[in-house]
Design a protein around this motif. Sequence first.
Motif, PDB file in Angstrom:
ATOM      1  N   GLN A   1       0.851  -1.196   0.000  1.00  0.00           N
ATOM      2  CA  GLN A   1       0.000   0.000   0.000  1.00  0.00           C
ATOM      3  C   GLN A   1       0.880   1.237   0.000  1.00  0.00           C
ATOM      4  O   GLN A   1       1.779   1.376   0.832  1.00  0.00           O
ATOM      5  N   LEU A   2       0.596   2.173  -0.939  1.00  0.00           N
ATOM      6  CA  LEU A   2       1.374   3.407  -1.064  1.00  0.00           C
ATOM      7  C   LEU A   2       0.420   4.577  -1.242  1.00  0.00           C
ATOM      8  O   LEU A   2      -0.449   4.558  -2.114  1.00  0.00           O
ATOM      9  N   ASP A   3       0.587   5.605  -0.406  1.00  0.00           N
ATOM     10  CA  ASP A   3      -0.251   6.802  -0.451  1.00  0.00           C
ATOM     11  C   ASP A   3       0.619   8.016  -0.763  1.00  0.00           C
ATOM     12  O   ASP A   3       1.477   8.402   0.032  1.00  0.00           O
ATOM     13  N   LEU A   4       0.394   8.624  -1.946  1.00  0.00           N
ATOM     14  CA  LEU A   4       1.121   9.823  -2.369  1.00  0.00           C
ATOM     15  C   LEU A   4       0.177  11.012  -2.515  1.00  0.00           C
ATOM     16  O   LEU A   4       0.469  11.951  -3.262  1.00  0.00           O
ATOM     17  N   SER A   5      -0.921  11.002  -1.827  1.00  0.00           N
ATOM     18  CA  SER A   5      -1.935  12.046  -1.972  1.00  0.00           C
ATOM     19  C   SER A   5      -1.451  13.386  -1.423  1.00  0.00           C
ATOM     20  O   SER A   5      -0.519  13.451  -0.628  1.00  0.00           O
ATOM     21  N   HIS A   6      -2.118  14.457  -1.887  1.00  0.00           N
ATOM     22  CA  HIS A   6      -1.877  15.814  -1.394  1.00  0.00           C
ATOM     23  C   HIS A   6      -0.412  16.221  -1.536  1.00  0.00           C
ATOM     24  O   HIS A   6       0.174  16.829  -0.635  1.00  0.00           O
ATOM     25  N   ASN A   7       0.184  15.899  -2.676  1.00  0.00           N
ATOM     26  CA  ASN A   7       1.549  16.316  -2.964  1.00  0.00           C
ATOM     27  C   ASN A   7       1.580  17.063  -4.299  1.00  0.00           C
ATOM     28  O   ASN A   7       0.931  16.637  -5.259  1.00  0.00           O
ATOM     29  N   PRO A   8       2.342  18.165  -4.397  1.00  0.00           N
ATOM     30  CA  PRO A   8       2.412  18.939  -5.643  1.00  0.00           C
ATOM     31  C   PRO A   8       3.410  18.338  -6.617  1.00  0.00           C
ATOM     32  O   PRO A   8       4.480  18.895  -6.882  1.00  0.00           O
ATOM     33  N   LEU A   9       3.091  17.176  -7.166  1.00  0.00           N
ATOM     34  CA  LEU A   9       4.035  16.453  -8.009  1.00  0.00           C
ATOM     35  C   LEU A   9       4.333  17.208  -9.301  1.00  0.00           C
ATOM     36  O   LEU A   9       3.441  17.525 -10.078  1.00  0.00           O
TER      37      LEU A   9
END
Length: 426
Positions: free
Chosen positions: A146-154
């Motif tokens: 499980q990987l969460d990369l939410s709420h990041n200005p990629l």
Amino acid sequence: MPGGCSRGPATGGGRLRLARLALVLLGWVSSSFPTSSATSSNASASFLASAASAQPPLSSQCPATCECSEAARTVKCVNRNLTEVPADLPSYVRTLFLTGNLLAELPAGAFSRRPPLTELAALNLSGSRLAEVHAGAFEDLPSLRQLDLSHNPLLHLSPFAFSGINGSASTPSPLMELILNHVERPAQDQDQDQNEKNQSVEVMVASALRAGHTLRGLRHLELASNHFLYLPRDTLSQLSGLRHLDLRNNSLVSLTYLSFRNLTHLESLHLEDNALKVLHNGTLAELQGLGHVKVFLDNNPWVCDCHMVDMVTWLKETEIVEGKTRLTCAFPEKMRNQILVELNISSLDCDPVLPPSLQTSYVFLGIVLALIGAIFLLVLYLNRKGIKKWMHNIRDACRDHMEGYHYRYEINADPRLTNLSSNSDV
């Protein structure tokens, strides 16, 4: 008695001689093997040192900026303003929270450790201001599910970011759940590469999802609240094992380029709160061909005109749409809030009735054009004398020019005048 007394001293002397002999033998042994004793003691010391060095360093200790629970195998490094992943993470960690930090980027091998984090299964990096995720950023995490990369200005998400060892596309990722909600592009920098400026969030995410067969084991994918206007063709073509797909709260206006044909195991598809106006035949056929899927279509601005006939017919027959009785028309105004499955097909026509916002825009445009026309006429009126004089001058010039042509024509038509003109020098 005399006999016994005579034997006593002899017995005592024998015992004394035996004791002296034992002492001599012990001294001889100790003097003969001093080197071997030192060697054995040194070997023991070196063995203990090597055994100590072989132990995992800080395997059970916790980084100073984190909170650890060995019983729950959880490490939380939340809102600590970290600029990089802690180097001394305990090897027992299964769930790692790195939320609310200042990581900025994840280079290749960002989680490579000795001993490796072989137990890490869930990694949360949401809200950590990540702008760049490089190829192989999550290598050496063989158990990551499980990987969460939410709420990041990629700004840059490498197509091989989720690859395994060495960032190879041929190495499948162990990921089963990927969360990419609220991914937003940061403000463009003047020094930013032109290719990155031209690459939209949709294209960047699609490239990472369809890189080889890296994510073929993915089961759960969330792409909600990303302001996607569309998803490029073949975005989901490599995700054949997908069970749950969340695209809610975007700005999708059409699913024409998005194919669900390969998602034969799909169980739930969330399309709520988008800008969908109608689903066309190709999309309807693909959705109907998925055996176990449940589709969610609430809160979309459905346009109930002649293009909606096929979708209304499909909705009345299908059972895969959850809450289909909640789907209502948004346009035209006369059909607003009417339930789609209750519409009469004959009432769906394509009258050129525009939404109020468009009507207002056209009225405003008409007013602007009328003002421009009035100003133009006013300018003509104020300069009417000059314009009249200019017209007279043009008329006189044209008249003189035409008279010249007429005179030449008369000369050329009369032979006598022709001869006269040819002998005019005589």
